[in-house]
Design a protein around this motif. Structure first.
Motif, short mmCIF file in Angstrom:
data_model
loop_
_atom_site.label_atom_id
_atom_site.label_comp_id
_atom_site.label_asym_id
_atom_site.label_seq_id
_atom_site.Cartn_x
_atom_site.Cartn_y
_atom_site.Cartn_z
N THR A 38 51.70 -26.32 -59.84
CA THR A 38 52.90 -26.40 -59.02
C THR A 38 52.52 -26.34 -57.54
N ARG A 39 53.51 -26.55 -56.69
CA ARG A 39 53.29 -26.47 -55.24
C ARG A 39 52.79 -25.08 -54.85
N GLU A 40 53.29 -24.04 -55.52
CA GLU A 40 52.85 -22.69 -55.22
C GLU A 40 51.37 -22.50 -55.55
N ASP A 41 50.90 -23.15 -56.62
CA ASP A 41 49.48 -23.06 -56.98
C ASP A 41 48.61 -23.64 -55.87
N TYR A 42 49.05 -24.77 -55.31
CA TYR A 42 48.26 -25.40 -54.25
C TYR A 42 48.33 -24.58 -52.96
N GLU A 43 49.49 -23.97 -52.68
CA GLU A 43 49.60 -23.14 -51.48
C GLU A 43 48.74 -21.89 -51.59
N VAL A 47 44.94 -49.15 -54.52
CA VAL A 47 44.62 -48.09 -55.49
C VAL A 47 44.61 -46.74 -54.79
N ASP A 48 44.00 -46.66 -53.60
CA ASP A 48 43.98 -45.41 -52.85
C ASP A 48 45.39 -44.99 -52.48
N LEU A 49 46.23 -45.94 -52.10
CA LEU A 49 47.62 -45.64 -51.76
C LEU A 49 48.35 -45.03 -52.96
N LEU A 50 48.14 -45.58 -54.13
CA LEU A 50 48.79 -45.06 -55.34
C LEU A 50 48.28 -43.67 -55.71
N VAL A 51 46.97 -43.45 -55.58
CA VAL A 51 46.40 -42.14 -55.90
C VAL A 51 46.92 -41.07 -54.96
N VAL A 52 46.96 -41.38 -53.66
CA VAL A 52 47.42 -40.40 -52.68
C VAL A 52 48.91 -40.13 -52.87
N ALA A 53 49.69 -41.17 -53.12
CA ALA A 53 51.13 -40.98 -53.35
C ALA A 53 51.37 -40.10 -54.58
N ARG A 54 50.58 -40.29 -55.61
CA ARG A 54 50.72 -39.45 -56.82
C ARG A 54 50.39 -38.00 -56.51
N ARG A 55 49.32 -37.78 -55.73
CA ARG A 55 48.94 -36.41 -55.38
C ARG A 55 50.00 -35.74 -54.52
N LYS A 56 50.59 -36.48 -53.60
CA LYS A 56 51.64 -35.91 -52.75
C LYS A 56 52.89 -35.61 -53.57
N ARG A 57 53.24 -36.50 -54.50
CA ARG A 57 54.41 -36.28 -55.35
C ARG A 57 54.20 -35.07 -56.26
N ARG A 58 52.94 -34.82 -56.63
CA ARG A 58 52.61 -33.68 -57.48
C ARG A 58 52.76 -32.36 -56.73
#
Length: 95
Positions: A9-14, A80-91
């Protein structure tokens, strides 16, 4: 047995990931390192647009077409990099 992987979750990353270690954190008053996902997202989008536009413009000339193929391949890498980064930000990863 290993425990099943749960979605972070976002809290895990924070809080910080358990196996991440930043050797420069707190050294000489330096803030902990953070990922620059937004910058990477902008640069990937810019690279995609530039590669596609210049590839199309190159194909409209009478010059050999292999540089356009290189540009389109670079554009595919940027996509591909755009899709990977967008997925990481959405996560929920910060940056």
């Amino acid at each position: 047995m290993t425990e099943p992987h749960r979605r972070l979750t976002r809290e895990d990353y924070e809080r910080g990931l358990p196996d991440h270690h930043d050797p420069t954190a707190g050294l000489f008053g330096a803030p902990p390192a953070q990922s620059a996902l937004t910058l990477r997202l902008v640069l990937a989008a810019f690279g995609l647009v530039v590669c596609v536009v210049f590839g199309v413009l190159w194909l409209r000339t009478d010059l050999p077409s292999w540089p356009a193929v290189v540009l389109f391949a670079s554009g595919a890498v940027a996509l591909v990099d755009l899709l990977v980064v967008a997925r990481r930000k959405r996560r929920g990863e910060p940056g």
